[in-house]
Design a protein around this motif. Structure first.
Motif, PDB file in Angstrom:
ATOM      1  N   MET A 335       0.829  -1.211   0.000  1.00  0.00           N
ATOM      2  CA  MET A 335       0.000   0.000   0.000  1.00  0.00           C
ATOM      3  C   MET A 335       0.863   1.260   0.000  1.00  0.00           C
ATOM      4  O   MET A 335       0.571   2.226  -0.723  1.00  0.00           O
ATOM      5  N   HIS A 364      -5.924  10.137  -4.760  1.00  0.00           N
ATOM      6  CA  HIS A 364      -6.312   9.283  -3.632  1.00  0.00           C
ATOM      7  C   HIS A 364      -7.003   8.015  -4.145  1.00  0.00           C
ATOM      8  O   HIS A 364      -6.744   6.907  -3.654  1.00  0.00           O
ATOM      9  N   TRP A 368      -5.841   4.154  -3.764  1.00  0.00           N
ATOM     10  CA  TRP A 368      -6.640   3.189  -3.003  1.00  0.00           C
ATOM     11  C   TRP A 368      -7.289   2.141  -3.909  1.00  0.00           C
ATOM     12  O   TRP A 368      -7.423   0.976  -3.529  1.00  0.00           O
ATOM     13  N   THR A 413      -6.972  -6.723  -1.288  1.00  0.00           N
ATOM     14  CA  THR A 413      -7.473  -5.686  -2.202  1.00  0.00           C
ATOM     15  C   THR A 413      -8.914  -5.962  -2.617  1.00  0.00           C
ATOM     16  O   THR A 413      -9.697  -5.027  -2.810  1.00  0.00           O
ATOM     17  N   LYS A 417     -10.300  -3.226  -0.275  1.00  0.00           N
ATOM     18  CA  LYS A 417     -10.254  -2.068  -1.176  1.00  0.00           C
ATOM     19  C   LYS A 417     -11.453  -2.008  -2.123  1.00  0.00           C
ATOM     20  O   LYS A 417     -12.065  -0.949  -2.292  1.00  0.00           O
ATOM     21  N   THR A 421     -14.147   1.048  -2.009  1.00  0.00           N
ATOM     22  CA  THR A 421     -13.929   2.055  -3.058  1.00  0.00           C
ATOM     23  C   THR A 421     -15.138   2.971  -3.274  1.00  0.00           C
ATOM     24  O   THR A 421     -14.969   4.187  -3.423  1.00  0.00           O
ATOM     25  N   VAL A 424     -15.019   5.578  -0.657  1.00  0.00           N
ATOM     26  CA  VAL A 424     -13.911   6.504  -0.899  1.00  0.00           C
ATOM     27  C   VAL A 424     -14.303   7.510  -1.979  1.00  0.00           C
ATOM     28  O   VAL A 424     -14.025   8.711  -1.864  1.00  0.00           O
TER      29      VAL A 424
END
Length: 698
Positions: A335, A364, A368, A413, A417, A421, A424
Motif C-alpha cells: 500500500m 487518492h 486506493w 485488495t 479495497k 472504493t 472513498v
C-alpha cells in the motif's frame, strides 16, 4: 482412468460456471463486486469439495500455461478493444508515467522495504526474491474497480487513466518480472553486464511489443476488411489475432533471445489497432455483436480464475496462520509503495504543466483503488517449483512463499479495497455530477416524462387503459415533468453562465444526432468506410472542442482542426486519394445528417425545458448553413459529372429501399409467415446487394 479424469474435470468446470452464474445474479441483487463474491464462493466450496460426492469440484486445475496462453490474451484483448486511442493520446503522459515509472518505483520500493523488514521478523529473504515479488504484485487489475466506476459515474478522464495504466503496466510488470526471473535462473549474479542486458531486455520487450502488436493488428484489420459479410469468420479472426499475437511474441522471444518481445504489450496494442482502425472494416452488423462476444469470453475467464482463487487457498503448502505478521507487513508495504508510485509521479506531472492537472481526489482514488488480480496470480504460478536463490535457507520453496503473500495481497485488495472504493469515491466527491451532467440529467427526465405522457394518451385513446388508470398515471408523470422543469429552471438560475451551458448542451446533442445517423448510413453501406471515418473524425473533434470549453466551429469545410499527428496523416492520405465520387458521397451524407439534426432540434424547440428557445434557433441556423453548403457542393459535382452521379444516386437510393425490404422480411419471419429457409435466402440476397461497393459498380 484417463477418461474418468477428463469427465471429472469437465464436470468441475461446468459446476464452477453454474456457481459463477448464480454468484453474478446475487452480486447484482446485493450490489456487491462480482469478482469479490466469486472468491468468497470459492473459499466456501473448499469444505464442500472435501466431501466424497463433491470431490470433483477441485479436479479442474488452471495450469500456468492455460492461464498465460489461453485466458490472459482474452482478458487483455477485451480490456483494450473498446478504448479510443484519442483518449489514450490525450492522457498519454499520465498513463505512461504511472504504467512505467510508477510501476518501477512500486517494484523497487517494495523490494527495498521488504528486504529491510523481513530480517526483523526472522525471515532471511534475498533481495532478488523481494524484487521478483515487487514486480508481480505491482500489476493492477481494474475489473472490479471499473465496474464500480461505471455504476457510480466516475469522471471519464479518470476512468481512462485508470484503465490505460492497468493495461500498459501489465506489460511493464511482465517484462520486469521476466527480466528478474531470468537473472535468478541464470545464477543471480548482478554486475554491469547483467544490468545492461536487463535494461536492453526490458526496453526490447516494451517497444518491440508495441511495434509487433501494431503490425499484427494492422495485418488482421486488412484481412478482416477482405472477408466482410462473413460473421463467423470475422469473429474468429479477432480471437485468432489475440492468441496469435501473444503466442508468436513468446515464440520470437524463445527463439531469438537477443530480441525479446512482450506478449502482453503486443496483444494490448493489437487490440487497440483492431478496436480503432479495424473496427469499421468489420461488417457493421457483426461489429454490433463483437463486443458481446468478447465480454462473454472475458466473463468466463474471470469467473473461473477468481472462483478457483478461493479454492486454491486449500492447496497452498504453507499455513496462513503461521504468517499473519509477515502477511500484514507485506500488505502495508504494498500500500505504501502504491501511494508513492502514484503521488510522486503525478505531483511532478502536475508541477510540469505538461498535461491537464489531475486533482488530489483522483490521486487518492488511484492509490486506493489499485486492486490486484489475475495477472499477479498468473505470474507467481509461472515461477518454477524448484527455483533457488543464493541465500535462501528457509524450509519451504520460494514459489510457495511468494504464492502465499501474493494471494493474501489479492484477497486484501478484493475484500477491503474493492468493497470500500464506493465509499472513498463518495467521501472525496468523485461521484458527484458536474453542471453539464446535472443539466443533461434533468433534460433527460423531461424528455422521458413527455414521451410517457404521449404514450399514455395514445393508449387511452385506443382503449388500452381505463379512465381511472389513465388519470392516475397522467397525474404522476405530469407531476414528475413539472418537478424536472422546476429543477431545470433552478439550475439555470444558480448558474450565471447558463447561456453557455445551454448552448453547449444543445450543440453536444446535435453532434450526437449527427453521429447516430452517420453510423446508420454506414450500417446500410450508403457511405464507404474511408468517407465515414473522415466525417466521424470531424464530428468527434467538434465534440472534443466543446468538452474543452471551446465553441463549435461555424464553418466545417476547409477548417483546420487540431488533430493529433496520426489523425492528420490519415486525413491527408484520404483527401489525396479521394475523387469527385468520394466528395459527392461525403456531401450527400452531410445533407442527410444535417437535415435530421434540424428536424429533431425543431421538435425539441417546442418543449418547455425552462429556458429560452432562442438557443435552439441559433443552432438550427448553424445546421441550416451546413446543409445548404453541402447541398451546393453536391449540386456542383452533379452538374460536372451528371451521368456518373445519376448512376451513383440510383444505387444509393436502392440501398435505402433495401433497409425497408430488410425490415419487411424480418417482420414476416417474426410472424412466421415465411420459413427459416426462405428468411435466410431473402437476407442473403439483401445483404449481397446492400454491401456491394457502389463506387466499383460505376
Amino acid at each position: 482412468m484417463q477418461e474418468a479424469s477428463f469427465l471429472s474435470q469437465t464436470l468441475s468446470v461446468l459446476s464452477l460456471l453454474v456457481f459463477s452464474g448464480f454468484s453474478y445474479i446475487l452480486s447484482k441483487k446485493i450490489n456487491f463486486p462480482y469478482t469479490v463474491l466469486l472468491v468468497i464462493v470459492g473459499i466456501l466450496l473448499i469444505p464442500v469439495s472435501n466431501l466424497p460426492f463433491f470431490a470433483f469440484l477441485d479436479d479442474f486445475v488452471l495450469t500456468p500455461d492455460v492461464l498465460f496462453y489461453i485466458f490472459l490474451p482474452i482478458l487483455l484483448f477485451e480490456s483494450a478493444y473498446n478504448i479510443k486511442y484519442k483518449q489514450l493520446i490525450s492522457n498519454w503522459k499520465s498513463i505512461s508515467i504511472l504504467s512505467v515509472v510508477g510501476l518501477l518505483i512500486s517494484s523497487f520500493v517494495i523490494a527495498f522495504l521488504l528486504f529491510w523488514i523481513f530480517p526483523i521478523l526472522g525471515l532471511e529473504i534475498p533481495f532478488l526474491a523481494c524484487l521478483l515479488f515487487g514486480s508481480l504484485i505491482s500489476a493492477t487489475d481494474p475489473v472490479a474497480v471499473l465496474s464500480i466506476f461505471k455504476k457510480l459515474g466516475a469522471p471519464r478522464r479518470l476512468t481512462i487513466i485508470f484503465e490505460g495504466e492497468s493495461l500498459f503496466n501489465d506489460g511493464t510488470a511482465v517484462a520486469l518480472f521476466t527480466v528478474i526471473l531470468g537473472i535468478i535462473i541464470s545464477g543471480g549474479n548482478f554486475d554491469s553486464t547483467t544490468f545492461a542486458s536487463g535494461v536492453w531486455k526490458f526496453a526490447s520487450m516494451v517497444f518491440g511489443g508495441m511495434i509487433f502488436g501494431f503490425l499484427t493488428g494492422f495485418i488482421f484489420s486488412q484481412v478482416i476488411g477482405k472477408v466482410t459479410n462473413n460473421e463467423e469468420v470475422e469473429i474468429v479472426l479477432t480471437m485468432l489475432l489475440a492468441h496469435f499475437t501473444f503466442i508468436l511474441s513468446e515464440l520470437i522471444t524463445h527463439f531469438f533471445h537477443f530480441l525479446p518481445i512482450s506478449g502482453v504489450i503486443s496483444t494490448v496494442v493489437a487490440s487497440l489497432v483492431i478496436g480503432n482502425y479495424g473496427r469499421y472494416k468489420i461488417t457493421p452488423k457483426v461489429e454490433a455483436h463483437m463486443q458481446k462476444f468478447w465480454e462473454f469470453f472475458a466473463f468466463i475467464s474471470n469467473s473461473l480464475i477468481f472462483i478457483l482463487l478461493g479454492l486454491w487457498m486449500s492447496k497452498i503448502n504453507l499455513n496462513f496462520s503461521d504468517f499473519v505478521l509477515p502477511i500484514t507487513v507485506v500488505i502495508i508495504v504494498v500500500m505504501i509503495a502504491r501511494a508513492i508510485s502514484v503521488y510522486l509521479p503525478i505531483f511532478s506531472l502536475n508541477k510540469s504543466g505538461l498535461e491537464e492537472r489531475i486533482p488530489a481526489s483522483w490521486m487518492h482514488l488511484l492509490s486506493w483503488g489499485s486492486l490486484r488480480g489475475a495477472l499477479a496470480l498468473i505470474m507467481v504460478l509461472l515461477i518454477p517449483d524448484d527455483l533457488s536463490i543464493v541465500g535462501w535457507s528457509l524450509p519451504y520453496s520460494i514459489k510457495d512463499f511468494l504464492l502465499l503473500i501474493t494471494i493474501s495481497c489479492i484477497c486484501f485488495t478484493l475484500f477491503v479495497k474493492a468493497v470500500t472504493t464506493p465509499f472513498v469515491m463518495k467521501f472525496f466527491g468523485v461521484d458527484k455530477l458536474n453542471k453539464l451532467e446535472k443539466f443533461e440529467y434533468e433534460e433527460g427526465k423531461i424528455l422521458a416524462s413527455l414521451k410517457i405522457l404521449q404514450k399514455l394518451n395514445s393508449s387511452y385513446d385506443k382503449g388500452y387503459l381505463t379512465f381511472v388508470e389513465y388519470d392516475e398515471l397522467k397525474d404522476r408523470y405530469s407531476a414528475r415533468l413539472h418537478e424536472s422543469t422546476k429543477e431545470m429552471k433552478s439550475l439555470l438560475k444558480e448558474d450565471s453562465t447558463h447561456e453557455d451551458l445551454v448552448k453547449k448542451v444543445i450543440s453536444l446533442h446535435s453532434l450526437g444526432i449527427e453521429k447516430q445517423y452517420l453510423k446508420e448510413l454506414f450500417y446500410y453501406n450508403e457511405i464507404d468506410e474511408r468517407s465515414f471515418k473522415y466525417i466521424l473524425r470531424r464530428i468527434e473533434k467538434q465534440i472534443e472542442r466543446l468538452e474543452q470549453g471551446k465553441e463549435q466551429l461555424r464553418k466545417i469545410s476547409g477548417a483546420k482542426l487540431d488533430y493529433d499527428i496520426f489523425t492528420r496523416f490519415l486525413v491527408k492520405s484520404y483527401l489525396k486519394k479521394s475523387n469527385y465520387v468520394d466528395c459527392y458521397i461525403r456531401n450527400r451524407s452531410r445533407v442527410i445528417i444535417t437535415r435530421k439534426v434540424i428536424k429533431e432540434l425543431k421538435n425539441l424547440k417546442e418543449i418547455d425545458f425552462g429556458f429560452n428557445n432562442k438557443y435552439f434557433d441559433e443552432i438550427i441556423e448553424l445546421y441550416t448553413t451546413f446543409n445548404k453548403n453541402a447541398e451546393n457542393k453536391k449540386t456542383e459535382i452533379f452538374k460536372t459529372h451528371r451521368a456518373t452521379i445519376n448512376a451513383l444516386e440510383s444505387r444509393l437510393v436502392n440501398k435505402s429501399l433495401l433497409k425497408l425490404e430488410e425490415k419487411i422480411v424480418d417482420d414476416l419471419y417474426s410472424k412466421e409467415m415465411i420459413t427459416p429457409k426462405l428468411y435466410l435466402k431473402f437476407i442473403e440476397e439483401i445483404e449481397n446487394e446492400m454491401y456491394a461497393d457502389v463506387k466499383t459498380i460505376i
